[in-house]
Enzyme design. Structure first.
Site, short mmCIF file in Angstrom:
data_model
loop_
_atom_site.label_atom_id
_atom_site.label_comp_id
_atom_site.label_asym_id
_atom_site.label_seq_id
_atom_site.Cartn_x
_atom_site.Cartn_y
_atom_site.Cartn_z
N LYS A 112 0.76 -1.19 0.20
CA LYS A 112 -0.03 -0.11 -0.02
C LYS A 112 0.89 1.38 0.00
O LYS A 112 0.73 2.28 -0.43
CB LYS A 112 -0.85 0.05 1.29
CG LYS A 112 -1.74 -1.08 1.43
CD LYS A 112 -2.66 -1.38 0.17
CE LYS A 112 -4.06 -2.10 0.31
NZ LYS A 112 -3.49 -3.74 0.66
C1 PLP Z 1 -4.22 -4.90 0.13
C2 PLP Z 1 -3.37 -5.91 0.03
C3 PLP Z 1 -3.58 -7.02 -0.82
C4 PLP Z 1 -4.84 -7.00 -1.74
O1 PLP Z 1 -4.59 -6.08 -2.78
P1 PLP Z 1 -5.98 -5.28 -3.59
O2 PLP Z 1 -5.27 -4.26 -4.35
O3 PLP Z 1 -6.89 -4.83 -2.65
O4 PLP Z 1 -6.41 -6.44 -4.38
C5 PLP Z 1 -2.77 -8.11 -0.73
N1 PLP Z 1 -1.90 -8.12 -0.01
C6 PLP Z 1 -1.57 -7.33 0.97
C7 PLP Z 1 -0.32 -7.48 1.89
C8 PLP Z 1 -2.18 -6.11 0.97
O5 PLP Z 1 -1.93 -5.27 1.93
#
Ligand code: PLP
Length: 496
Positions: A112
């Protein structure tokens, strides 16, 4: 060429990139999508010589066309700096037959950070460009990782406040500790007695509540979103797919125009949608492999054409993917409907009324580039254990879901195309599940002890993100019911 953004539920709405970022979500609950995907008209030989920041400019400037060169470059410089623990920003590691694109080298050690370290700068720039006088209040629902990354990105950013809602019993101990110790006078963290979907629905309701909007406006505030429904989250995520491809070319792993597959551990469908946009820019991606945990609503969707969220919500060891309503799938639905906002709006109405919709056979045909599968909790743990045993490389639970699905894909298809797995979190963020998977003997240890053990066996330094919460004081203790979310926001803003 100017790229405008239209509303997936109202074809008459078209706004600039900066406006779309500022609004976050469109008024009627629709999402902003580019009216056209710009082409990546740069030869791979040239991309191969670019830094992460240069790649970011090359990709983002093609989407965010109302930002000036100076504005965008400033945003990029401020985002991708020494907050990341490597100048490569997103390094590739080869292990066990796949290339892991490590997206967890930012300040909160999950992917993120790739978008949330730049979003605050894009948002403030967008506010300035659009003569916004109000302070921006970021409302965020999190399944664990977005919350901390958004808090870190927005803490003490002038002209903003941020409120994060997380499921009180649905995140890892480290994730919770990271959030409730967040500093910054403009930050607010609230646990809810509910799951991520309830948090996300509550946030969406606040966005489309005209009375609340008026109350905020009177007090000098307006909402925006740091969730991946904001197009300002999605565009920065396209960058690392281009960067990874160029790196593989530069390293001689692939030749010019050779295709690669990508595997993405998926929750809200933002990360994989970014890969889809990269493909549509012209990046030679063959298969987009969508990996789910036991909340396999997307696997079922790709195999049947029916999206059905009416099922038990399962808490897994990959909590950031414990999601039954994948918001960004709407952008893909809109696309496969042939940019038909009315058709998309109809399906989304069905989803909110009955929790279910079915795409037409014509729409399904356009999903041919996607492959979906999932792993059980046991399979996920086995992947972590065996990859560590075979190579010494330790991956987190989310990445392990992707690696497990990739194994299934290869066994089913025999496809030997070089493949990039999006590695979305540091194993240090999910130490308990990771260490348990490797050896049961770690069962009795505390979270920070486990981090030290992991550091030893993986031969990787404990990340700063973990060290800094060892002794940090808890600053946020509010917990509420999902229905009480608006009151929590008003209390923080001291209005109403
Ligand atoms: C948010 C997240 C995901 C999923 O990603 P999306 O874009 O919501 O599909 C997968 N792995 C981790 C560690 C995340 O923080």
């Amino acid at each position: 060429m100017e790229i405008l953004y239209t509303n997936t539920r109202d074809a008459s709405e078209k706004v600039t990139a900066s406006r779309a970022i500022l609004n976050g979500l469109a008024n009627n609950g629709g999402l902003y999508v580019p009216t056209e995907i710009p082409k990546l008209d740069i030869p791979v030989e040239e991309l191969a010589g670019m830094s992460y920041q240069e790649t970011a400019y090359a990709v983002m400037s093609r989407f965010l066309t109302d930002f000036t060169e100076e504005e965008l470059k400033t945003c990029i410089e401020r985002a991708y700096d020494s907050k990341f623990d490597t100048p490569e920003i997103a390094p590739l590691t080869y292990a066990g037959g796949a290339y892991y694109l490590e997206l967890f080298h930012g300040p909160t050690i999950a992917f993120k950070d790739m978008a949330l370290s730049i979003l605050p700068h894009l948002l403030i720039t967008a506010a300035r460009k659009n003569q916004v006088k109000n302070d921006i209040v970021i409302l965020t629902a999190t399944s664990g990782d977005t919350g901390k990354a958004a808090l870190a990105g927005f803490a003490d950013v002038e002209g903003t406040k941020i409120v994060v809602f997380y499921p009180k019993d649905g995140v890892s101990p480290i994730q919770e500790k990271q959030m409730v110790t967040q500093k910054g006078e403009n930050t607010c963290v609230v646990g809810i007695h509910g799951n991520f979907d309830q948090a996300q629905t509550g946030v969406k309701q606040m966005f489309s509540d005209p009375e609340l909007k008026a109350e905020l406006d009177a007090a000098g505030y307006q909402f925006s979103s740091a969730n991946s429904i904001n197009i300002g989250r999605l565009v920065p995520q396209i960058v690392y797919y281009v960067y990874a491809y160029a790196k593989m070319f530069a390293n001689g792993e692939i030749g010019k125009d050779d295709p690669i597959n990508v595997v993405v551990p998926t929750g809200n469908f933002g990360n994989i949608l970014a890969a889809f946009y990269a493909k549509n820019m012209g990046l030679p991606i063959a298969k987009l492999i969508c990996a789910s945990n036991e909340n396999k609503v997307l696997y079922d969707f790709f195999s049947t054409g029916v999206y059905d969220r009416n099922r038990e919500f399962i808490l897994t060891s990959s909590p950031s993917m414990d999601i039954l309503i994948s918001s960004n799938l709407e952008r893909l639905i809109y696309w496969i409907a042939g940019a038909d906002a009315e058709k998309n709006a109809e399906l989304m109405r069905e989803l909110s009324a009955g929790g279910k919709y079915t795409v037409t056979p014509q729409m399904r045909e356009k999903l041919a580039d996607f492959y979906g599968n999932y792993t059980s909790e046991e399979e996920t743990a086995e992947v972590i254990r065996s990859l560590y045993g075979d190579t010494g490389y330790v991956i987190d639970t989310h990445t392990a879901v992707a690696a497990g699905v990739y194994r299934k894909y290869k066994a089913e298809t025999g496809d030997m195309t070089k493949t990039v797995i999006a590695s979305t979190a540091s194993p240090f963020k999910f130490t308990r599940s990771v260490m348990d998977a490797i050896d049961r003997k770690y069962d009795g240890m505390g979270d920070f002890e486990l981090a030290d053990e992991l550091s030893k066996i993986a031969n990787v330094k404990v990340p700063q993100a973990i060290d800094e919460i060892r002794s940090a004081a808890v600053r946020h203790t509010t917990v509420c019911e999902p229905e009480e979310m608006p009151q929590a926001v008003k209390a923080f803003l001291q209005i109403g």
